[in-house]
Design a protein around this motif. Structure first.
Motif, short mmCIF file in Angstrom:
data_model
loop_
_atom_site.label_atom_id
_atom_site.label_comp_id
_atom_site.label_asym_id
_atom_site.label_seq_id
_atom_site.Cartn_x
_atom_site.Cartn_y
_atom_site.Cartn_z
N ASP A 4 0.83 -1.21 0.00
CA ASP A 4 0.00 0.00 0.00
C ASP A 4 0.86 1.26 0.00
O ASP A 4 0.51 2.26 -0.62
CB ASP A 4 -0.94 0.01 1.21
CG ASP A 4 -2.09 -0.97 1.07
OD1 ASP A 4 -2.38 -1.39 -0.08
OD2 ASP A 4 -2.70 -1.32 2.09
N ILE A 5 1.99 1.21 0.72
CA ILE A 5 2.89 2.38 0.76
C ILE A 5 3.49 2.61 -0.62
O ILE A 5 3.67 3.75 -1.05
CB ILE A 5 3.99 2.17 1.82
CG1 ILE A 5 3.37 2.20 3.22
CG2 ILE A 5 5.07 3.24 1.70
CD1 ILE A 5 4.32 1.79 4.33
N GLY A 6 3.80 1.53 -1.31
CA GLY A 6 4.32 1.64 -2.67
C GLY A 6 5.79 1.98 -2.74
O GLY A 6 6.57 1.59 -1.87
N PRO A 7 6.20 2.74 -3.77
CA PRO A 7 7.62 3.03 -3.98
C PRO A 7 8.30 3.73 -2.81
O PRO A 7 9.53 3.64 -2.67
CB PRO A 7 7.62 3.94 -5.22
CG PRO A 7 6.34 3.65 -5.92
CD PRO A 7 5.36 3.28 -4.84
N ASP A 8 7.54 4.42 -1.97
CA ASP A 8 8.16 5.09 -0.83
C ASP A 8 8.75 4.10 0.17
O ASP A 8 9.57 4.47 1.02
CB ASP A 8 7.15 5.99 -0.11
CG ASP A 8 6.73 7.17 -0.97
OD1 ASP A 8 7.51 7.55 -1.89
OD2 ASP A 8 5.63 7.71 -0.74
N ALA A 9 8.36 2.83 0.10
CA ALA A 9 8.88 1.80 1.00
C ALA A 9 10.22 1.23 0.53
O ALA A 9 10.90 0.56 1.30
CB ALA A 9 7.86 0.67 1.16
N VAL A 10 10.60 1.50 -0.71
CA VAL A 10 11.80 0.90 -1.28
C VAL A 10 13.06 1.21 -0.49
O VAL A 10 13.87 0.31 -0.23
CB VAL A 10 11.95 1.27 -2.77
CG1 VAL A 10 13.31 0.83 -3.32
CG2 VAL A 10 10.82 0.66 -3.58
N PRO A 11 13.32 2.46 -0.05
CA PRO A 11 14.56 2.70 0.71
C PRO A 11 14.67 1.84 1.97
O PRO A 11 15.74 1.32 2.27
CB PRO A 11 14.48 4.19 1.04
CG PRO A 11 13.63 4.77 -0.03
CD PRO A 11 12.61 3.71 -0.34
N ALA A 12 13.58 1.68 2.70
CA ALA A 12 13.62 0.86 3.91
C ALA A 12 13.85 -0.61 3.56
O ALA A 12 14.58 -1.32 4.26
CB ALA A 12 12.33 1.02 4.71
N LEU A 13 13.23 -1.07 2.47
CA LEU A 13 13.45 -2.45 2.02
C LEU A 13 14.90 -2.65 1.60
O LEU A 13 15.52 -3.66 1.92
CB LEU A 13 12.52 -2.79 0.87
CG LEU A 13 11.05 -2.98 1.24
CD1 LEU A 13 10.18 -2.96 0.00
CD2 LEU A 13 10.86 -4.27 2.01
N ALA A 14 15.47 -1.69 0.88
CA ALA A 14 16.86 -1.80 0.43
C ALA A 14 17.81 -1.83 1.61
O ALA A 14 18.79 -2.59 1.60
CB ALA A 14 17.20 -0.63 -0.50
N ASP A 15 17.54 -1.06 2.63
CA ASP A 15 18.40 -1.05 3.82
C ASP A 15 18.37 -2.38 4.55
O ASP A 15 19.31 -2.74 5.25
CB ASP A 15 18.01 0.07 4.77
CG ASP A 15 18.39 1.44 4.24
OD1 ASP A 15 19.25 1.52 3.35
OD2 ASP A 15 17.81 2.43 4.72
N ALA A 16 17.29 -3.14 4.41
CA ALA A 16 17.16 -4.43 5.09
C ALA A 16 17.80 -5.58 4.31
O ALA A 16 17.91 -6.68 4.84
CB ALA A 16 15.69 -4.73 5.34
N LEU A 17 18.23 -5.33 3.08
CA LEU A 17 18.84 -6.39 2.27
C LEU A 17 20.22 -6.77 2.79
O LEU A 17 20.90 -5.95 3.41
CB LEU A 17 18.99 -5.91 0.82
CG LEU A 17 17.70 -5.68 0.03
CD1 LEU A 17 18.03 -5.01 -1.30
CD2 LEU A 17 16.97 -6.99 -0.19
N PRO A 18 20.67 -8.02 2.53
CA PRO A 18 22.05 -8.38 2.86
C PRO A 18 23.01 -7.46 2.11
O PRO A 18 22.70 -6.98 1.02
CB PRO A 18 22.18 -9.82 2.36
CG PRO A 18 20.77 -10.33 2.32
CD PRO A 18 19.92 -9.15 1.99
N ALA A 19 24.17 -7.22 2.69
CA ALA A 19 25.13 -6.23 2.16
C ALA A 19 25.42 -6.37 0.66
O ALA A 19 25.38 -5.36 -0.05
CB ALA A 19 26.41 -6.26 2.98
N PRO A 20 25.74 -7.58 0.12
CA PRO A 20 26.04 -7.64 -1.33
C PRO A 20 24.88 -7.21 -2.21
O PRO A 20 25.07 -6.53 -3.22
CB PRO A 20 26.37 -9.11 -1.58
CG PRO A 20 26.71 -9.68 -0.26
CD PRO A 20 25.90 -8.91 0.73
#
Length: 110
Positions: A28-44
Motif C-alpha cells: 500500500d505504501i508503494g515506492p516510498d517503502a523501497v529505501p527501507a526495504l533496500a536497507d534491510a537487504l544483505p550487504a552484497p
C-alpha cells in the motif's frame, strides 16, 4: 528511532503471521517503502541495488529473478517450488531426450 516503514520491513521476517499484514501495508505504501526495504537487504544485494540506482539503470524484467537467486544463495531466502512442479521428475525418453513425467502417475497411492 524506527520509522513505521522500517518497522513493517522488520516484521517481514516474522513467521508467526504478522508478515502477511506487513507485506500488504508495504504494498500500500508503494515506492516510498523501497529505501527501507533496500536497507534491510544483505550487504552484497544492497550494494548492487545502490550501484544500479547510482547508474540510473532502469530495472529490466530479469532483475527480480536475479535478486531472488542472490538472496537464496546468501541463505536469506528459501527456494519455493510449486506443488505441481515438485511432482515432476526427469526421465529418459526412447529417443534419448529428457522428458518430465508426473510421479503420481507411477504411484497412485501418493
Amino acid at each position: 528511532m524506527t520509522t513505521y516503514t522500517e518497522n513493517l520491513v522488520q516484521q517481514l521476517d516474522d513467521s508467526t503471521g504478522p508478515s502477511h499484514d506487513a507485506l500488504a501495508a508495504l504494498i500500500d505504501i508503494g515506492p516510498d517503502a523501497v529505501p527501507a526495504l533496500a536497507d534491510a537487504l544483505p550487504a552484497p544485494v544492497r550494494r548492487a541495488y545502490r550501484a544500479r540506482r547510482e547508474r540510473a539503470t532502469p530495472p529490466d524484467w530479469s532483475e527480480p529473478k536475479g535478486i531472488r537467486r542472490a538472496l537464496t544463495e546468501l541463505g536469506a531466502h528459501a527456494p519455493v517450488v510449486p506443488p505441481l512442479t515438485a511432482r515432476l521428475r526427469p526421465t529418459a525418453a526412447g529417443n534419448g531426450a529428457l522428458t518430465w513425467i508426473d510421479r503420481t502417475d507411477l504411484h497412485p497411492e501418493r
